[in-house]
Design a protein around this motif. Structure first.
Motif, PDB file in Angstrom:
ATOM      1  N   LEU A  52       7.434   7.910  -5.404  1.00 47.59           N
ATOM      2  CA  LEU A  52       8.279   8.508  -4.365  1.00 47.59           C
ATOM      3  C   LEU A  52       8.131   7.640  -3.133  1.00 47.59           C
ATOM      4  O   LEU A  52       7.024   7.467  -2.612  1.00 47.59           O
ATOM      5  CB  LEU A  52       7.834   9.937  -4.051  1.00 47.59           C
ATOM      6  CG  LEU A  52       8.437  10.574  -2.806  1.00 47.59           C
ATOM      7  CD1 LEU A  52       9.933  10.823  -3.003  1.00 47.59           C
ATOM      8  CD2 LEU A  52       7.738  11.868  -2.475  1.00 47.59           C
ATOM      9  N   LEU A  53       9.236   7.065  -2.684  1.00 45.47           N
ATOM     10  CA  LEU A  53       9.242   6.227  -1.498  1.00 45.47           C
ATOM     11  C   LEU A  53       9.859   6.994  -0.345  1.00 45.47           C
ATOM     12  O   LEU A  53      10.994   7.477  -0.451  1.00 45.47           O
ATOM     13  CB  LEU A  53      10.037   4.943  -1.760  1.00 45.47           C
ATOM     14  CG  LEU A  53      10.233   4.009  -0.562  1.00 45.47           C
ATOM     15  CD1 LEU A  53       8.889   3.461  -0.099  1.00 45.47           C
ATOM     16  CD2 LEU A  53      11.183   2.893  -0.922  1.00 45.47           C
ATOM     17  N   VAL A  54       9.118   7.134   0.745  1.00 46.78           N
ATOM     18  CA  VAL A  54       9.627   7.744   1.968  1.00 46.78           C
ATOM     19  C   VAL A  54       9.670   6.626   3.003  1.00 46.78           C
ATOM     20  O   VAL A  54       8.635   6.198   3.518  1.00 46.78           O
ATOM     21  CB  VAL A  54       8.740   8.915   2.456  1.00 46.78           C
ATOM     22  CG1 VAL A  54       9.330   9.547   3.700  1.00 46.78           C
ATOM     23  CG2 VAL A  54       8.555   9.956   1.355  1.00 46.78           C
ATOM     24  N   SER A  55      10.875   6.129   3.263  1.00 45.37           N
ATOM     25  CA  SER A  55      11.051   4.978   4.142  1.00 45.37           C
ATOM     26  C   SER A  55      10.395   5.221   5.497  1.00 45.37           C
ATOM     27  O   SER A  55      10.547   6.274   6.100  1.00 45.37           O
ATOM     28  CB  SER A  55      12.546   4.714   4.319  1.00 45.37           C
ATOM     29  OG  SER A  55      12.748   3.581   5.114  1.00 45.37           O
ATOM     30  N   GLY A  56       9.645   4.237   5.955  1.00 52.05           N
ATOM     31  CA  GLY A  56       8.971   4.337   7.243  1.00 52.05           C
ATOM     32  C   GLY A  56       7.686   5.147   7.210  1.00 52.05           C
ATOM     33  O   GLY A  56       7.004   5.274   8.220  1.00 52.05           O
ATOM     34  N   PHE A  57       7.358   5.705   6.045  1.00 50.46           N
ATOM     35  CA  PHE A  57       6.148   6.517   5.913  1.00 50.46           C
ATOM     36  C   PHE A  57       5.211   5.926   4.870  1.00 50.46           C
ATOM     37  O   PHE A  57       4.082   5.582   5.172  1.00 50.46           O
ATOM     38  CB  PHE A  57       6.523   7.962   5.560  1.00 50.46           C
ATOM     39  CG  PHE A  57       5.354   8.896   5.489  1.00 50.46           C
ATOM     40  CD1 PHE A  57       4.634   9.231   6.615  1.00 50.46           C
ATOM     41  CD2 PHE A  57       4.976   9.454   4.275  1.00 50.46           C
ATOM     42  CE1 PHE A  57       3.547  10.095   6.553  1.00 50.46           C
ATOM     43  CE2 PHE A  57       3.898  10.321   4.192  1.00 50.46           C
ATOM     44  CZ  PHE A  57       3.184  10.643   5.333  1.00 50.46           C
ATOM     45  N   GLY A  58       5.698   5.831   3.635  1.00 46.74           N
ATOM     46  CA  GLY A  58       4.869   5.256   2.588  1.00 46.74           C
ATOM     47  C   GLY A  58       5.381   5.583   1.204  1.00 46.74           C
ATOM     48  O   GLY A  58       6.457   6.147   1.035  1.00 46.74           O
ATOM     49  N   LYS A  59       4.582   5.224   0.212  1.00 47.37           N
ATOM     50  CA  LYS A  59       4.972   5.407  -1.181  1.00 47.37           C
ATOM     51  C   LYS A  59       3.857   6.107  -1.942  1.00 47.37           C
ATOM     52  O   LYS A  59       2.693   5.718  -1.854  1.00 47.37           O
ATOM     53  CB  LYS A  59       5.245   4.045  -1.819  1.00 47.37           C
ATOM     54  CG  LYS A  59       5.803   4.124  -3.220  1.00 47.37           C
ATOM     55  CD  LYS A  59       6.180   2.737  -3.723  1.00 47.37           C
ATOM     56  CE  LYS A  59       6.911   2.820  -5.037  1.00 47.37           C
ATOM     57  NZ  LYS A  59       7.332   1.498  -5.517  1.00 47.37           N
ATOM     58  N   PHE A  60       4.223   7.145  -2.669  1.00 48.32           N
ATOM     59  CA  PHE A  60       3.324   7.843  -3.570  1.00 48.32           C
ATOM     60  C   PHE A  60       3.583   7.290  -4.962  1.00 48.32           C
ATOM     61  O   PHE A  60       4.733   7.206  -5.390  1.00 48.32           O
ATOM     62  CB  PHE A  60       3.621   9.348  -3.585  1.00 48.32           C
ATOM     63  CG  PHE A  60       3.390  10.039  -2.269  1.00 48.32           C
ATOM     64  CD1 PHE A  60       2.169  10.632  -1.980  1.00 48.32           C
ATOM     65  CD2 PHE A  60       4.398  10.115  -1.316  1.00 48.32           C
ATOM     66  CE1 PHE A  60       1.949  11.283  -0.779  1.00 48.32           C
ATOM     67  CE2 PHE A  60       4.200  10.764  -0.111  1.00 48.32           C
ATOM     68  CZ  PHE A  60       2.971  11.347   0.164  1.00 48.32           C
ATOM     69  N   GLU A  61       2.519   6.900  -5.655  1.00 51.29           N
ATOM     70  CA  GLU A  61       2.670   6.368  -7.007  1.00 51.29           C
ATOM     71  C   GLU A  61       1.691   7.042  -7.952  1.00 51.29           C
ATOM     72  O   GLU A  61       0.505   7.166  -7.634  1.00 51.29           O
ATOM     73  CB  GLU A  61       2.420   4.863  -7.033  1.00 51.29           C
ATOM     74  CG  GLU A  61       3.489   4.063  -6.339  1.00 51.29           C
ATOM     75  CD  GLU A  61       3.219   2.576  -6.414  1.00 51.29           C
ATOM     76  OE1 GLU A  61       3.924   1.904  -7.189  1.00 51.29           O
ATOM     77  OE2 GLU A  61       2.307   2.107  -5.715  1.00 51.29           O
ATOM     78  N   ALA A  62       2.207   7.461  -9.112  1.00 48.86           N
ATOM     79  CA  ALA A  62       1.364   8.069 -10.142  1.00 48.86           C
ATOM     80  C   ALA A  62       1.083   7.016 -11.210  1.00 48.86           C
ATOM     81  O   ALA A  62       1.954   6.223 -11.555  1.00 48.86           O
ATOM     82  CB  ALA A  62       2.074   9.265 -10.768  1.00 48.86           C
ATOM     83  N   TYR A  63      -0.132   7.015 -11.689  1.00 46.55           N
ATOM     84  CA  TYR A  63      -0.451   6.121 -12.799  1.00 46.55           C
ATOM     85  C   TYR A  63      -1.501   6.766 -13.691  1.00 46.55           C
ATOM     86  O   TYR A  63      -2.190   7.701 -13.287  1.00 46.55           O
ATOM     87  CB  TYR A  63      -0.878   4.729 -12.313  1.00 46.55           C
ATOM     88  CG  TYR A  63      -2.193   4.668 -11.593  1.00 46.55           C
ATOM     89  CD1 TYR A  63      -3.370   4.384 -12.275  1.00 46.55           C
ATOM     90  CD2 TYR A  63      -2.274   4.884 -10.222  1.00 46.55           C
ATOM     91  CE1 TYR A  63      -4.587   4.319 -11.617  1.00 46.55           C
ATOM     92  CE2 TYR A  63      -3.485   4.815  -9.550  1.00 46.55           C
ATOM     93  CZ  TYR A  63      -4.632   4.536 -10.255  1.00 46.55           C
ATOM     94  OH  TYR A  63      -5.838   4.477  -9.595  1.00 46.55           O
TER      95      TYR A  63
END
Length: 104
Positions: A52-63
């Motif tokens: 999930l990319l929230v522009s200007g905030f960051g990215k959540f990534e599941a692995y």
């Protein structure tokens, strides 16, 4: 914008609802429903797309984490930790810059 949950600790969903309530003309129940909907959309995106990319905030990534050996700290017994999914958060460059500017 200043977010203050009163105690300087963790910001909760209730704190978010209260902060929004103070800024817009909507009842708390409606705001709570919108916050829940937003969080549900975020969870669905991470489950489906693994990010999930929230522009200007960051990215959540599941692995996926593989099974691995671990140790029970109370008994020192060797155990196998089961495979599982984890989520990491990476700040955007813009947000990282804002955080670092705050420290100076």
């Amino acid at each position: 914008m200043s977010i203050n949950n009163g105690d300087g600790k963790t910001l909760t969903k209730a704190d978010i609802v209260d902060q929004i309530y103070e800024k817009i003309d909507m009842n708390r129940a409606e705001i709570k429903a919108h916050v829940e909907t937003l969080l549900d959309l975020m969870k669905l995106s991470i489950k489906k797309d693994h990010s999930l990319l929230v522009s200007g905030f960051g990215k959540f990534e599941a692995y996926d984490k593989k099974a691995r050996k671990g140790r029970n700290p109370q008994t020192s017994e060797t155990i196998t930790l089961s495979p599982r999914k984890v989520v990491v958060f990476r700040l955007s460059r813009k947000f990282r810059s804002e955080l670092n500017d705050q420290q100076q």
